[in-house]
Design a protein around this motif. Structure first.
Motif, mmCIF file in Angstrom:
data_model
loop_
_atom_site.group_PDB
_atom_site.id
_atom_site.type_symbol
_atom_site.label_atom_id
_atom_site.label_comp_id
_atom_site.label_asym_id
_atom_site.label_seq_id
_atom_site.Cartn_x
_atom_site.Cartn_y
_atom_site.Cartn_z
ATOM 1 N N GLY A 55 0.993 -1.558 0.451
ATOM 2 C CA GLY A 55 0.208 0.156 -0.131
ATOM 3 C C GLY A 55 0.672 1.210 -0.145
ATOM 4 N N LEU A 56 2.179 1.180 -0.109
ATOM 5 C CA LEU A 56 2.541 2.203 -0.205
ATOM 6 C C LEU A 56 4.166 2.420 -1.552
ATOM 7 N N LEU A 57 4.040 3.928 -1.695
ATOM 8 C CA LEU A 57 4.570 4.045 -2.996
ATOM 9 C C LEU A 57 6.089 3.753 -2.747
ATOM 10 N N TYR A 58 6.593 3.987 -3.073
ATOM 11 C CA TYR A 58 8.484 3.047 -3.118
ATOM 12 C C TYR A 58 9.151 4.949 -3.321
ATOM 13 N N SER A 59 8.784 5.964 -4.613
ATOM 14 C CA SER A 59 8.892 6.994 -5.071
ATOM 15 C C SER A 59 8.297 7.450 -5.479
ATOM 16 N N ARG A 60 7.747 8.716 -5.659
ATOM 17 C CA ARG A 60 6.996 9.087 -6.194
ATOM 18 C C ARG A 60 7.602 9.622 -7.610
ATOM 19 N N GLU A 70 3.400 1.903 -12.679
ATOM 20 C CA GLU A 70 3.751 0.721 -12.922
ATOM 21 C C GLU A 70 4.996 -0.253 -12.157
ATOM 22 N N LEU A 71 6.524 0.839 -11.672
ATOM 23 C CA LEU A 71 7.170 0.522 -10.771
ATOM 24 C C LEU A 71 6.928 -0.059 -9.542
ATOM 25 N N ASN A 72 5.916 1.251 -9.164
ATOM 26 C CA ASN A 72 5.497 0.990 -8.014
ATOM 27 C C ASN A 72 4.072 -0.160 -7.838
ATOM 28 N N ARG A 73 3.938 -0.448 -8.540
ATOM 29 C CA ARG A 73 2.456 -1.354 -8.772
ATOM 30 C C ARG A 73 3.631 -3.017 -8.577
ATOM 31 N N ASP A 74 3.870 -2.937 -9.400
ATOM 32 C CA ASP A 74 4.514 -4.371 -10.318
ATOM 33 C C ASP A 74 5.534 -5.146 -9.604
ATOM 34 N N ASN A 75 6.975 -4.149 -8.544
ATOM 35 C CA ASN A 75 7.761 -4.318 -8.395
ATOM 36 C C ASN A 75 7.544 -4.861 -6.112
ATOM 37 N N VAL A 76 8.848 -5.100 -6.173
ATOM 38 C CA VAL A 76 8.580 -5.351 -4.043
ATOM 39 C C VAL A 76 10.142 -5.231 -3.554
ATOM 40 N N LEU A 77 9.500 -4.285 -2.497
ATOM 41 C CA LEU A 77 11.150 -4.033 -1.946
ATOM 42 C C LEU A 77 11.365 -4.735 -1.129
ATOM 43 N N LEU A 78 12.975 -4.978 -1.533
ATOM 44 C CA LEU A 78 13.584 -6.364 -0.696
ATOM 45 C C LEU A 78 14.298 -5.644 0.380
ATOM 46 N N TRP A 79 14.256 -5.965 1.565
ATOM 47 C CA TRP A 79 15.536 -5.666 2.603
ATOM 48 C C TRP A 79 16.498 -6.692 3.055
ATOM 49 N N ARG A 80 17.882 -6.471 2.453
ATOM 50 C CA ARG A 80 18.759 -7.143 3.481
ATOM 51 C C ARG A 80 18.235 -8.591 4.412
#
Length: 867
Positions: free
Chosen positions: A557-562, A567-577
């Motif tokens: 439910g969060l935007l990685y960056s405005r 598409e990048l905000n919707r179809d990608n996941v953020l992986l912390w190490r």
């Protein structure tokens, strides 16, 4: 001192090759016109052969000279400097050869030389064709060789020489004003995206396909010129098959290169450069069908002329599109303009006008059969199939040519601004999909009618079994995909179902033909085999593209960056190490950054590598081993063959099951091209898992470290740093410091600190150094935990020392992953299609060179008398 000898040899060879092509073209022209050849006067022909052999030798010398300046790193030459570098391995040096326009033209010229020599050998057996065919061949070589002449007369530039010196190409650069003999120590290197093994074999194969289209064109033009309107088809047909298979295989190689190297998530993006190859291949395949139809029933000769000529003209048009710079804003990988757009247009126009004019002039003399074609006539369906192929090509041609149309209208004074479709993939696909349906139906019906009697009852008998099998299997697959969870998709789209059913029909129909021909001769089934390959390719495209499933959905439910696209905000996941995240049926963890190390079969963790001033050399910070085998020990010097590339280790674990695997998508931040990411692919029996990195922290930006916290510690102490338990094991003197030349009197000690992370334990070894009576500190960064530990000071009297700790944001990647069902069916289909073409080549060669019939044993004199 600059050595220009090899460049002078190369440039002189270009001139010799050009002049020899002019002479050969003229001599073959005169030989073709010479009416006394029939009586044994072959002087013009022999002279033309000698000229072509001289041309061939000169071309080989050009190739030797150009590769020499690349291989020997002669950076005084602009071509070597702009395409190669010191650390490229041999196979990538070969890629450097044709990365530039001049080198790719030379590759094209080389294949024409090979094919020309083969045709001269053919001409020795069939002297009717050598002179007119080779006249056309040499004439084409004249134009192609002019593209690398590099002659400037006033404002007129003829060709671009690959042997131009840096000081001449960049004469305005200040460095050459200070030192005219300046030679760079290294080149700019090969485009990172082209540093792939497919780039070693894909361009030569593709250009061989380009070159091979000239052969049927030359035969067709010779047939028009010499009035042999029907005879040219027989010798041209095997070459047409050869051109189709090499051009098709080259295109598929390019698609696979894109699939495993580029990050747009597939193998075909409808880029104009891709389209420029796809269009002539479709028309060429259409030409094969009309030529085969003419060989059987004497119908379709005019269509064969048109399609063979159109194929070669479209190859020239593709060359103009990709090299003139006209697609600069429309294509991601077209060549830049070298100022040859006028020359390229002249090349295209000369052959288009000549071919079309000769065809029109001879049109009425070309035999045309007035035989009526019925629904149950195989030739009828062959012509329909050729028409569908051409229509499919025309749709792509019309859209791809929009920039050309805008440019032409602007040239004649009319301002037009027709835009390319916003969603080009959808624009092309919605038409090409139905073209695929038509092709599938026609390949099935056409083959059944081709090998069966052309009547209603025979056709019904032939089609019954393929139809029954199609209905049975298609119904089964549709039910299983929609009612049960056997597949990861539901086959419920009516359009997709139509393509699936028709492609399945094509497979069964052509399979029935092959089974029926097994008792005859296997090469007779080449057409059926290639049609099965095409049908499988359609099935592979249908499932891998139509049912591609993005599993890396952002559900936070969060935007990685405005600044990122929707598409990048919707179809990608953020992986912390080292923090696992659920992604579809997998639990995925990002485990860190890895590098490729020479002589080590697996990627090596960045934690084990200390980088030096030489980016290609590093020092092992610990033992580098794979399994139980140690490849490098601590302190050893190691070589990094691709220091720009970082491989991001991703661990996939099935949430329901014990299966796990590791992927290493690659990325690098390029100064001029931004983030260059290449995927890693896990192949399963029924799908590929396609994973690539979409975003990473900018490695060129200084990290934002928090406030330094200092701790006064002693050996055996335990403390909490940034919520992690750290155990101080002690300090120890060291004799060598990575990247530092130690001298007598210099002292270095390192701390041994164990930090307990969430997933594993880390050992940090910050160094405190006294060199030349000056204090130096080499901190240790634990990227997994976002910590930097510095050995601040030492108190030898009290056996205590001081460390400083900074914290920063943990390392992360933004990742995109998708599943591509049955994509292997596409690659398997392309192989089968190619096998079918090769079988057809052998068959046509056998037809062109029939074995002599065995004569019966002569009767004896007594037997003759008895008779």
């Amino acid at each position: 001192m600059i050595n220009t000898l090899i460049g002078d040899i190369g440039h002189a060879s270009v001139i010799v090759a050009f002049v020899a092509a002019v002479v050969s073209s003229y001599a073959y022209f005169m030989a073709a016109r010479n009416r006394t050849e029939a009586s044994g006067d072959t002087s013009w022909r022999n002279f033309a052969r000698i000229a072509f052999y001289v041309h061939s030798a000169a071309v080989l010398l050009i190739i030797f000279s150009l590769f020499n300046i690349i291989y020997e790193h002669r950076y005084e030459y602009y071509y070597a400097w702009s395409h190669s570098s010191n650390h490229l391995p041999l196979h990538f040096m070969i890629s450097c050869f044709w990365e530039g326009q001049e080198g790719s033209f030379l590759l094209w010229i080389f294949w024409h030389v090979v094919l020309g020599i083969a045709l001269i050998g053919f001409g020795r057996k069939n002297k009717v064709w050598e002179a007119p065919v080779m006249a056309m061949f040499s004439f084409v070589q004249l134009f192609l060789t002019s593209m690398i002449l590099g002659v400037v007369i006033g404002d007129l530039k003829i060709g671009s020489s690959p042997f131009i010196l840096m000081r001449d190409f960049m004469s305005d650069a200040p460095v050459f004003a200070m030192d005219p003999n300046f030679v760079p120590q290294d080149g700019t290197g090969l485009n990172p995206l082209l540093q792939n093994y497919w780039m070693v074999i894909h361009p030569p194969t593709l250009f061989l396909g380009f070159a091979a289209t000239l052969v049927p064109f030359a035969f067709a033009m010779a047939g028009l010129w010499k009035g042999k309107f029907t005879e040219w088809v027989k010798p041209a047909l095997p070459w047409t098959h050869f051109a189709a298979v090499t051009l098709g295989v080259g295109t598929i190689m390019g698609a696979y290169w894109a699939y495993e190297t580029l990050n747009f998530g597939g193998y075909w993006n409808w880029d104009p450069v891709e389209n420029a190859v796809y269009i002539p291949w479709l028309v060429l395949v259409g030409a094969i069908h009309t030529m085969v139809a003419y060989r059987r029933s004497k119908q379709g000769l005019r269509a064969s002329f048109i399609l063979v000529i159109a194929t070669f003209i479209l190859i020239l048009y593709a060359t103009f599109l990709t090299r003139s710079g006209i697609l600069g804003n429309a294509s991601v990988h077209s060549f830049t303009d070298l100022g040859l757009s006028g020359q390229l247009f002249t090349y295209l126009a000369a052959f288009a006008v000549m071919a079309v004019a000769l065809l029109i002039y001879r049109w009425k003399k070309i035999p045309a059969t007035q035989k009526e074609l019925s629904t149950y006539n195989a030739e009828f369906w062959v012509f329909i199939g050729a028409a569908v192929l051409c229509l499919a090509g025309f749709q792509v041609f019309a859209t791809t040519s929009i920039p050309v149309y805008n440019s032409f209208m602007g040239f004649i004074g009319f301002e037009t601004n027709i835009a390319l479709p916003a969603d080009q993939i959808e624009h092309y696909t919605k038409f090409q999909l139905w073209a695929g349906v038509a092709i599938a139906v026609l390949t099935g019906i056409g083959q059944l009618l081709w090998w069966k009697k052309a009547d209603k009852q025979s056709f019904k008998d032939a089609i019954t079994m393929p139809l029954m099998l199609t209905l049975l299997f298609s119904s089964l697959i549709i039910i299983l995909s929609n009612r049960f969870d056997i597949f990861d998709f539901k086959l419920d789209n009516p359009v997709y179902i139509t393509l699936f059913v028709t492609s399945l029909f094509a497979v069964f129909a052509n399979l029935s033909i092959i089974l029926g021909l097994l008792h005859k001769k296997i090469t007779l089934s080449g057409g059926a085999v290639s049609h099965i390959g095409v049908a499988l390719m359609l099935l592979g495209i249908l499932f891998s593209s139509g049912y591609s499933n993005i599993i890396s959905q952002n559900n936070s439910g969060l935007l990685y960056s405005r600044e990122f696209s929707d598409e990048l905000n919707r179809d990608n996941v953020l992986l912390w190490r080292n923090e696992a995240i659920d992604m579809d049926k997998y639990s995925v963890s990002y485990r860190g950054q890895f590098f490729e190390v020479s002589d080590v079969p697996e990627y090596v963790s960045k934690e084990l590598i200390f980088r030096t001033a030489d980016e290609y050399m590093a020092i092992a910070r610990g033992d580098i081993k794979v399994g139980d085998k140690v490849y490098f020990k601590t302190g050893d010097t190691i070589e990094l063959p691709s220091p720009e590339n970082t491989y991001y280790q991703l661990e996939y674990k099935e949430r329901e099951g014990n299966n796990s695997f590791v992927l290493y998508p690659r990325a690098q931040v390029n100064e001029s091209m931004g983030l260059l990411a290449s995927p890693d692919i896990k192949s399963f029996a029924t799908k590929d898992l396609y994973t690539h990195v979409s975003s990473i922290p900018d490695p060129n930006e200084e990290k934002d470290w928090g406030e330094l916290k200092e701790y006064d510690v002693a050996a055996g102490d335990t403390l909490i740093i940034n919520d992690y338990i750290a155990i101080i094991n002690g300090i120890e003197p060291i004799k060598q410091v990575p990247g530092v030349q130690m001298a007598a009197g210099d002292v270095a000690v390192q701390a041994d600190i164990k930090v307990m992370g969430e997933k594993k334990t880390y050992h940090a070894h910050p160094i405190f150094l006294i060199k030349d009576q000056m204090v130096g500190r080499l901190p240790e960064e634990v990227e997994d935990l976002g910590l930097r530990i510095t050995f601040m000071n030492i108190d030898p009297e009290n056996n205590r020392f001081k460390i400083g700790v900074n914290a920063t944001q943990k390392d992360y990647v933004i990742l995109k992953a998708m599943e591509k069902p049955f994509v292997n069916v596409l690659w398997i289909g392309s192989i089968i299609m190619s096998i079918g073409f090769i079988m057809a080549i052998f068959r046509r060669n056998e037809e062109g060179n029939p074995k002599p019939k065995k004569t019966s044993k002569p009767q004896s004199k007594r037997e003759v008398q008895a008779v």
